[in-house]
Design a protein around this motif. Structure first.
Motif, PDB file in Angstrom:
ATOM      1  N   ALA A 217       0.818  -1.214   0.000  1.00 59.08           N
ATOM      2  CA  ALA A 217       0.000   0.000   0.000  1.00 59.08           C
ATOM      3  C   ALA A 217       0.855   1.269   0.000  1.00 59.08           C
ATOM      4  CB  ALA A 217      -0.927   0.009   1.217  1.00 59.08           C
ATOM      5  N   LEU A 218       2.141   1.127   0.354  1.00 59.37           N
ATOM      6  CA  LEU A 218       3.025   2.293   0.415  1.00 59.37           C
ATOM      7  C   LEU A 218       3.824   2.483  -0.876  1.00 59.37           C
ATOM      8  CD1 LEU A 218       4.379   2.121   4.086  1.00 59.37           C
ATOM      9  CD2 LEU A 218       2.366   3.300   3.175  1.00 59.37           C
ATOM     10  N   HIS A 219       3.530   1.675  -1.885  1.00 58.43           N
ATOM     11  CA  HIS A 219       4.141   1.858  -3.198  1.00 58.43           C
ATOM     12  C   HIS A 219       3.045   2.309  -4.154  1.00 58.43           C
ATOM     13  CE1 HIS A 219       6.257   0.008  -6.966  1.00 58.43           C
ATOM     14  NE2 HIS A 219       6.417   1.315  -6.902  1.00 58.43           N
ATOM     15  N   VAL A 220       3.030   3.606  -4.453  1.00 52.48           N
ATOM     16  CA  VAL A 220       1.991   4.170  -5.315  1.00 52.48           C
ATOM     17  C   VAL A 220       2.650   4.830  -6.519  1.00 52.48           C
ATOM     18  CG1 VAL A 220       0.346   4.499  -3.439  1.00 52.48           C
ATOM     19  CG2 VAL A 220       1.975   6.313  -3.976  1.00 52.48           C
ATOM     20  N   ARG A 221       1.876   4.964  -7.594  1.00 53.60           N
ATOM     21  CA  ARG A 221       2.412   5.494  -8.843  1.00 53.60           C
ATOM     22  C   ARG A 221       1.620   6.703  -9.327  1.00 53.60           C
ATOM     23  NH1 ARG A 221       5.929   2.117 -11.614  1.00 53.60           N
ATOM     24  NH2 ARG A 221       6.177  -0.008 -10.777  1.00 53.60           N
ATOM     25  N   GLY A 222       2.260   7.486 -10.170  1.00 56.21           N
ATOM     26  CA  GLY A 222       1.590   8.637 -10.755  1.00 56.21           C
ATOM     27  C   GLY A 222       2.405   9.202 -11.894  1.00 56.21           C
ATOM     28  N   GLU A 223       1.834  10.171 -12.577  1.00 56.70           N
ATOM     29  CA  GLU A 223       2.589  10.869 -13.614  1.00 56.70           C
ATOM     30  C   GLU A 223       3.771  11.590 -12.969  1.00 56.70           C
ATOM     31  OE1 GLU A 223       0.382  12.937 -16.842  1.00 56.70           O
ATOM     32  OE2 GLU A 223      -1.324  12.612 -15.500  1.00 56.70           O
ATOM     33  N   THR A 224       4.876  11.699 -13.708  1.00 57.98           N
ATOM     34  CA  THR A 224       6.101  12.241 -13.129  1.00 57.98           C
ATOM     35  C   THR A 224       6.133  13.763 -13.182  1.00 57.98           C
ATOM     36  OG1 THR A 224       7.216  11.909 -15.261  1.00 57.98           O
ATOM     37  CG2 THR A 224       7.444  10.173 -13.596  1.00 57.98           C
ATOM     38  N   VAL A 225       5.028  14.368 -12.759  1.00 58.24           N
ATOM     39  CA  VAL A 225       4.893  15.820 -12.663  1.00 58.24           C
ATOM     40  C   VAL A 225       4.298  16.141 -11.297  1.00 58.24           C
ATOM     41  CG1 VAL A 225       4.683  16.202 -15.153  1.00 58.24           C
ATOM     42  CG2 VAL A 225       2.637  15.700 -13.804  1.00 58.24           C
ATOM     43  N   ALA A 226       4.207  17.421 -10.977  1.00 61.59           N
ATOM     44  CA  ALA A 226       3.729  17.816  -9.644  1.00 61.59           C
ATOM     45  C   ALA A 226       2.326  17.293  -9.366  1.00 61.59           C
ATOM     46  CB  ALA A 226       3.770  19.334  -9.505  1.00 61.59           C
ATOM     47  N   SER A 227       1.434  17.357 -10.353  1.00 62.32           N
ATOM     48  CA  SER A 227       0.060  16.894 -10.122  1.00 62.32           C
ATOM     49  C   SER A 227       0.032  15.394  -9.856  1.00 62.32           C
ATOM     50  CB  SER A 227      -0.823  17.243 -11.323  1.00 62.32           C
ATOM     51  OG  SER A 227      -0.323  16.650 -12.509  1.00 62.32           O
ATOM     52  N   GLY A 228       0.902  14.638 -10.533  1.00 63.12           N
ATOM     53  CA  GLY A 228       0.976  13.203 -10.274  1.00 63.12           C
ATOM     54  C   GLY A 228       1.472  12.907  -8.875  1.00 63.12           C
ATOM     55  N   GLY A 229       2.447  13.657  -8.417  1.00 68.37           N
ATOM     56  CA  GLY A 229       2.950  13.477  -7.064  1.00 68.37           C
ATOM     57  C   GLY A 229       1.919  13.850  -6.017  1.00 68.37           C
ATOM     58  N   ARG A 230       1.141  14.893  -6.308  1.00 69.92           N
ATOM     59  CA  ARG A 230       0.095  15.308  -5.360  1.00 69.92           C
ATOM     60  C   ARG A 230      -0.972  14.236  -5.233  1.00 69.92           C
ATOM     61  NH1 ARG A 230      -1.448  19.644  -7.805  1.00 69.92           N
ATOM     62  NH2 ARG A 230      -3.348  18.802  -8.746  1.00 69.92           N
ATOM     63  N   ALA A 231      -1.422  13.672  -6.370  1.00 66.97           N
ATOM     64  CA  ALA A 231      -2.451  12.634  -6.326  1.00 66.97           C
ATOM     65  C   ALA A 231      -1.952  11.387  -5.603  1.00 66.97           C
ATOM     66  CB  ALA A 231      -2.881  12.283  -7.752  1.00 66.97           C
ATOM     67  N   ALA A 232      -0.694  11.014  -5.862  1.00 67.03           N
ATOM     68  CA  ALA A 232      -0.133   9.833  -5.195  1.00 67.03           C
ATOM     69  C   ALA A 232      -0.011  10.065  -3.694  1.00 67.03           C
ATOM     70  CB  ALA A 232       1.228   9.500  -5.795  1.00 67.03           C
ATOM     71  N   ALA A 233       0.445  11.247  -3.298  1.00 70.45           N
ATOM     72  CA  ALA A 233       0.580  11.554  -1.873  1.00 70.45           C
ATOM     73  C   ALA A 233      -0.790  11.603  -1.197  1.00 70.45           C
ATOM     74  CB  ALA A 233       1.316  12.875  -1.689  1.00 70.45           C
ATOM     75  N   ASP A 234      -1.799  12.131  -1.895  1.00 69.91           N
ATOM     76  CA  ASP A 234      -3.157  12.142  -1.334  1.00 69.91           C
ATOM     77  C   ASP A 234      -3.628  10.718  -1.041  1.00 69.91           C
ATOM     78  OD1 ASP A 234      -3.817  14.829  -1.090  1.00 69.91           O
ATOM     79  OD2 ASP A 234      -4.445  14.997  -3.192  1.00 69.91           O
ATOM     80  N   ALA A 235      -3.341   9.795  -1.959  1.00 74.45           N
ATOM     81  CA  ALA A 235      -3.747   8.402  -1.745  1.00 74.45           C
ATOM     82  C   ALA A 235      -3.055   7.832  -0.515  1.00 74.45           C
ATOM     83  CB  ALA A 235      -3.414   7.570  -2.987  1.00 74.45           C
ATOM     84  N   LEU A 236      -1.812   8.170  -0.297  1.00 76.39           N
ATOM     85  CA  LEU A 236      -1.088   7.680   0.881  1.00 76.39           C
ATOM     86  C   LEU A 236      -1.633   8.295   2.162  1.00 76.39           C
ATOM     87  CD1 LEU A 236       2.517   7.892  -0.590  1.00 76.39           C
ATOM     88  CD2 LEU A 236       1.336   5.780   0.062  1.00 76.39           C
ATOM     89  N   LEU A 237      -1.925   9.585   2.111  1.00 75.69           N
ATOM     90  CA  LEU A 237      -2.406  10.269   3.316  1.00 75.69           C
ATOM     91  C   LEU A 237      -3.861   9.935   3.634  1.00 75.69           C
ATOM     92  CD1 LEU A 237      -0.675  13.715   2.716  1.00 75.69           C
ATOM     93  CD2 LEU A 237      -0.003  11.923   4.345  1.00 75.69           C
TER      94      LEU A 237
END
Length: 344
Positions: A217-237
């Motif tokens: 659950a702590l390995h998440v993926r996203g587009e390699t841009v800021a919006s992708g990182g934000r969405a991935a971090a939201d899923a973790l949080l």
């Protein structure tokens, strides 16, 4: 205006004309000290002496030019440090770098290789903006070096970043701060990035060294841009409190920037509530975040220097395996201890 002659350079530098000839015309100058060579070149520049390049190339069978064919490093400040490293070595040894950016156009790439070899460049560097395995273009000269990429057939010397060790260093940094629940915000699988796999391997190795069983659950993926990182971090949080990470290792600095945004939108402090480590040390991103981002640097400048040193036969290289250039950790302000004890 009288023509400036080699004897004028000799007089200005306080050396013999033969010494000037050996330094400026590409002859064997291994017995001439570096200080004397520097003095000769500075004197030639100061009085405006220009050697006859045509005569020199006929005599030495060298053009003192190195071709550099890339997809887009010249137009990308992030990767432009490769060009700077290569150019510094070339300049120090009296060579000119002829750069062609092809914007990944195969037809233009073929044309560039043909044109540079037709101009009889002494060597060619084939560079890519990011780490990948590539087919070798047809018609490469005998002295060719691959920069930030590897030829599929392994027939040429190459240098690439040590991505696995970089991922290992990033997670060790978080472990040393006391974190146990560490997430990896990875590139999207559709991007097929070699660095993604290798950095993930480093992440898993670091957890294994610490006796931590990876949580999928702590390995998440996203587009390699800021919006992708934000969405991935939201899923973790959004994970339950007992499964939520206290630290995040991001595939690149842009995704880390998105993770900052996700944390701040929830009123979380970096690094008080969430530690973040990036990768790339990207100009105008990592050092400008608040707090500045701890990250792993891609050794673009060092790789550029290595490639040019091999191209100029200043360094030996084995084509059997690419050289892995170390990726150092750059410590700034985004890593701190976990906010509270966390169970494995």
């Amino acid at each position: 205006m009288a023509k400036i002659r080699m004897s004028d350079v000799a007089a200005a530098a306080g050396v013999s004309t033969a010494t000037v000839s050996m330094v400026l015309n590409g002859g064997s100058n291994s017995r001439i000290s570096a200080e004397t060579q520097r003095r000769v070149r500075e004197a030639a520049e100061a009085i405006g002496y220009a050697p006859n390049s045509v005569a020199r190339s006929l005599r030495t069978r060298k053009t003192h030019m190195v071709g550099l064919v890339s997809d887009s490093i010249a137009t990308t400040p992030f990767a432009g440090r490769m060009l700077a490293g290569a150019n510094d070595v070339a300049r120090d040894h009296g060579y000119l770098v002829v750069l062609v950016d092809t914007e990944d156009d195969p037809a233009l790439e073929r044309q560039a290789v043909q044109a540079l070899t037709g101009q009889q460049v002494d060597a060619l560097i084939y560079a890519r903006m990011w780490h990948r395995v590539v087919p070798a273009p047809a018609g490469l000269p005998a002295r060719t070096v691959f920069l930030d990429c590897c030829p599929q057939d392994g027939s040429w010397p190459a240098v690439v970043p040590d991505e696995r060790e970089g991922g290992l260093a990033a997670v060790r940094e978080l472990l040393a701060a006391g974190h146990r629940r560490i997430a990896y915000v990875d590139a999207d699988e559709t991007e097929d990035v070699i660095a993604s796999r290798l950095r993930h391997e480093g992440y898993l190795q670091a957890l294994g060294e610490a006796g931590i069983t990876p949580d999928p659950a702590l390995h998440v993926r996203g587009e390699t841009v800021a919006s992708g990182g934000r969405a991935a971090a939201d899923a973790l949080l959004d994970l339950p409190a007992d499964r939520r990470p206290t630290a995040v290792f991001c595939f690149n600095d842009r995704m880390a920037m998105g993770a900052y945004t996700a944390a701040h939108r929830r009123g979380l402090d970096v690094p008080g509530d969430l530690s973040i480590v990036g990768y790339d040390d990207q100009q105008l991103v990592a050092a400008e975040l608040d707090p500045p981002l701890t990250t792993v640097a891609l050794p673009h400048y060092e790789m550029g220097r290595w490639a040019m040193e091999v191209a100029l036969d200043l360094r030996a290289a084995d084509a059997a395996a690419p050289v892995l250039m170390p990726c150092p950790i750059i410590r700034r302000g985004s890593v701190g201890p976990p906010p509270h004890p966390v169970a494995d």
